[in-house]
Structures are given as structure tokens and as C-alpha cells.
Motif scaffolding. Structure first.
Motif, PDB file in Angstrom:
ATOM      1  N   THR A  32       0.822  -1.207   0.000  1.00 48.05           N
ATOM      2  CA  THR A  32       0.000   0.000   0.000  1.00 48.05           C
ATOM      3  C   THR A  32       0.855   1.255   0.000  1.00 48.05           C
ATOM      4  O   THR A  32       2.043   1.217   0.327  1.00 48.05           O
ATOM      5  N   ASP A  34       0.744   3.668   2.044  1.00 44.33           N
ATOM      6  CA  ASP A  34       1.200   4.024   3.391  1.00 44.33           C
ATOM      7  C   ASP A  34       1.976   2.908   4.076  1.00 44.33           C
ATOM      8  O   ASP A  34       2.438   3.066   5.206  1.00 44.33           O
ATOM      9  N   GLY A  35       2.122   1.772   3.414  1.00 45.50           N
ATOM     10  CA  GLY A  35       2.911   0.689   3.977  1.00 45.50           C
ATOM     11  C   GLY A  35       2.353   0.102   5.258  1.00 45.50           C
ATOM     12  O   GLY A  35       3.094  -0.422   6.083  1.00 45.50           O
ATOM     13  N   PRO A  40       5.505  -0.946   1.788  1.00 51.79           N
ATOM     14  CA  PRO A  40       5.075   0.261   1.074  1.00 51.79           C
ATOM     15  C   PRO A  40       5.331   0.145  -0.425  1.00 51.79           C
ATOM     16  O   PRO A  40       6.246  -0.573  -0.866  1.00 51.79           O
ATOM     17  N   GLU A  42       6.926   0.870  -3.648  1.00 49.68           N
ATOM     18  CA  GLU A  42       8.239   1.402  -4.025  1.00 49.68           C
ATOM     19  C   GLU A  42       8.564   0.925  -5.429  1.00 49.68           C
ATOM     20  O   GLU A  42       8.439  -0.262  -5.727  1.00 49.68           O
ATOM     21  N   GLN A 148      -3.488   1.898  -4.990  1.00 53.38           N
ATOM     22  CA  GLN A 148      -2.317   2.152  -4.156  1.00 53.38           C
ATOM     23  C   GLN A 148      -1.079   2.553  -4.963  1.00 53.38           C
ATOM     24  O   GLN A 148      -0.188   3.215  -4.443  1.00 53.38           O
TER      25      GLN A 148
END
Length: 343
Positions: A32, A34-35, A40, A42, A148
Motif C-alpha cells: 500500500t 502508506d505501507g 510500502p 516502491e 495504491q
């Protein structure tokens, strides 16, 4: 009866009375923005592992391409067949994934879960630095790619899961999954005549309903392509080559259902759909791996595939395939399906 080895997650089985039931217990960790689950979003960190043969994985291939995520989410292709333990990277030199350095997807599952008890399934996303599987939740993967990963979408990427339509998309997609995507398996892996006939009637009732819906609108929800269309397309693409005969879904061929056949061709001829479909790998997988259904493992030569490129006439219903966006560019080198497969 053996369970279908391309199930999206976990083992599937035939329950008492012969009715096919699919295990839907997935690795639900999410990647996501927001991790929140420790992973997260990347660019370059993760690798999407797929097999062109698998309809569940084909969805992820399509969505990644439509959204233009090729530069930020690498992709690894397993071969169309596999052994009892795992999908394998037999298409790569030496039978080893060039990024993960493993011969079997199973290795990434066991790296995170040493006692992983379920089937090794695609699609799966692997964390490259650790070599560990993150998720195999096929339905959530494509939704997360839309929501996401939006910071990494290409300019002009379509809205496959637009917020104002999400409730309707979810409702339609749920029915598509239970009645059509899974419905063909319910026919193919039925363990009794009664269970098969009930599954057969249920499947074609759903297809008739979808056909009626699509008789007056070009796409399933709204006037653009959405997640719901991606989910239906991958089953329709496999219908005549596999499900009609191999899974005994033989009331009619797709090519004999005028609305669904035109709809499927419309999507197939849309960049990002047909250019992800490898009919030879699809047939090889089902007819070779499902040896309990096809003991000879003979792969049929047909059907003729050139008719996928014939005019579909769906433009008269209006609609804009990509909404305010644009089509994806050419398929990347190394990810192309051989063009001669449609000759």
C-alpha cells in the motif's frame, strides 16, 4: 479427484456430493501507499510473478499493462505447465528467474512461510530484497495496482476502479467471480453427474444474464473499461479453447453467443487485452496439467483463432474504452506474445 492446480490460492477440493469448492484463504498482506502491512509501494522493489496460462494471473498482466506500471513493477513469467510442488520458471535460461534467482515460485513462499501448507499459486508478488512472497490475493492485487500504485501510473492511464462506481463494480465483479470465473471450474471438476448438471445450468444462467446486460451497453459498468471487464475477459478468452470441451461447458461455444462473442472480440482488439493472451500456453496448461480430466495429455490443435480479429461492431453502443485516458503503448520487449499465434 485432484484439485485444479491453477487455483488462485490454496487447495481446492470436491466436497461431499461432488460439488467443486474452492479454498479462498489467501496471503492477504497488501502493498500500500502508506505501507500499513510493512510493504510500502516502491518502484523497483517488487516482482509480479505470473503465468500466461492462468486466468487469475492474466488479470494482473492486463492491469499492469493498462496502467503503465512496467518500469516500476517487474514481471516474471512461469511456464504453462508445472509439477505437483510449484509453478516453475522453465521459460527462463537455466530454468531460473533472472531477478529472484530461483527455479520455483515455491522457494519465495517458503522463504517467508517455511511450513506453507497450501498450493503455490499465481499471481504472486515477491519482495525482491528479501526474496519472500508478499501476497497471492489475486483479487486484491489488481485493485491495489489501481488505487495504491496510482503515483506510478503512466500519463493517460485509465480509471479501472473509479471511486463513484466502486460499489457497482464490486457487485458485478462478485457475480462474475462466483458464477462465471469459478463457474467453469465448478463444471470441470464436478465429482458427480448431478453436481455437474447443476453447475452447468448455473453457469449458463449467469452467462445469459451477462449477455443481456451487455446487449445495451458496451462495458459492464459505466461507459469505460473497468476492473469488472478485466475479470470477465480472461474467462471468455479461455472459453472455446478450453472450457467448452475440457470442462464440458458445451451448451454453446463463445463464438455461438453473439453478444458475448462480440464483447470479447472488442476487448481482445483493445491494446492491453489480446496482446497478453497466449492461446498455446493456455491450452498446454489445462490439457497437460489436468491429467485427471485429460489422461492422454493430448493438446487439441483447434480452434481457429483468426476470428478473434474480425470486426465486432460494438462501437455502435458508444462508450470510450479508456475514458479520458489513452491506450497503452506497445508491449515491452520480452513481454510480447508471438503474433503468429493468431495466424
Amino acid at each position: 479427484m485432484a484439485s485444479p492446480s491453477d487455483a488462485p490460492a490454496g487447495a481446492s477440493y470436491v466436497a461431499t456430493g461432488g460439488e467443486f469448492t474452492r479454498d479462498t484463504d489467501y496471503i492477504t498482506t497488501r502493498i500500500t501507499a502508506d505501507g500499513r502491512d510493512g510493504y510500502p509501494v516502491e518502484a523497483g522493489r517488487y516482482r509480479l510473478i505470473v503465468a500466461r496460462a492462468c486466468p487469475w494471473a492474466n488479470r494482473a498482466i492486463i492491469v499492469r499493462r493498462l496502467l503503465g506500471l512496467e518500469d516500476v513493477l517487474s514481471i516474471g513469467f512461469c511456464g504453462p505447465t508445472h509439477d505437483q510442488r510449484s509453478w516453475t520458471f522453465d521459460l527462463d535460461p537455466g530454468g531460473v528467474d533472472p531477478v529472484l534467482g530461483i527455479p520455483r515460485l515455491r522457494d519465495a513462499y517458503l522463504k517467508r512461510f517455511p511450513d506453507y501448507p497450501k498450493g503455490i499459486t499465481v499471481p504472486a508478488i515477491v519482495d525482491v530484497p528479501t526474496g519472500q512472497v508478499v501476497t497471492n490475493d489475486f483479487a486484491q492485487i489488481t485493485l491495489d495496482l489501481s488505487t495504491q500504485w496510482s503515483a506510478h501510473h503512466r500519463p493517460g492511464a485509465p480509471q479501472l476502479y473509479p471511486e463513484p462506481l466502486r460499489a457497482e463494480i464490486d457487485e458485478v465483479a462478485k457475480r462474475i467471480y462466483t458464477e462465471v470465473n469459478n463457474g467453469v471450474y465448478r463444471c470441470g471438476f464436478a465429482g458427480s453427474q448431478a453436481a455437474y448438471e447443476a453447475a452447468f445450468d448455473r453457469l449458463f444462467t449467469a452467462l445469459d444474464s451477462v449477455s443481456e446486460r451487455l446487449s445495451t451497453q458496451r462495458y459492464l459498468v459505466g461507459d469505460t473499461i473497468t476492473e469488472a471487464d478485466v475479470r470477465l475477459f480472461t474467462t471468455l478468452a479461455r472459453f472455446d479453447p478450453v472450457y467448452h470441451g475440457h470442462f464440458k461447458c458445451n451448451r454453446q461455444k463463445l463464438a455461438e453467443m453473439p453478444v458475448l462473442w462480440a464483447y470479447a472480440r472488442d476487448l481482445f482488439q483493445t491494446p492491453g487485452f489480446g496482446d497478453t493472451v497466449d492461446f498455446e500456453q493456455i491450452k498446454a496448461h489445462y490439457y497437460i496439467v489436468h491429467s485427471d480430466i485429460n489422461p492422454s495429455q493430448i493438446v487439441p490443435k483447434g480452434p481457429d483463432l483468426a476470428n478473434w480479429l474480425t470486426p465486432h461492431g460494438r462501437e455502435v453502443l458508444g462508450g470510450r474504452p479508456f475514458g479520458d485516458g489513452t491506450p497503452p503503448g506497445p508491449t515491452r520487449e520480452g513481454e510480447r506474445v508471438p503474433a503468429e499465434l493468431l495466424r
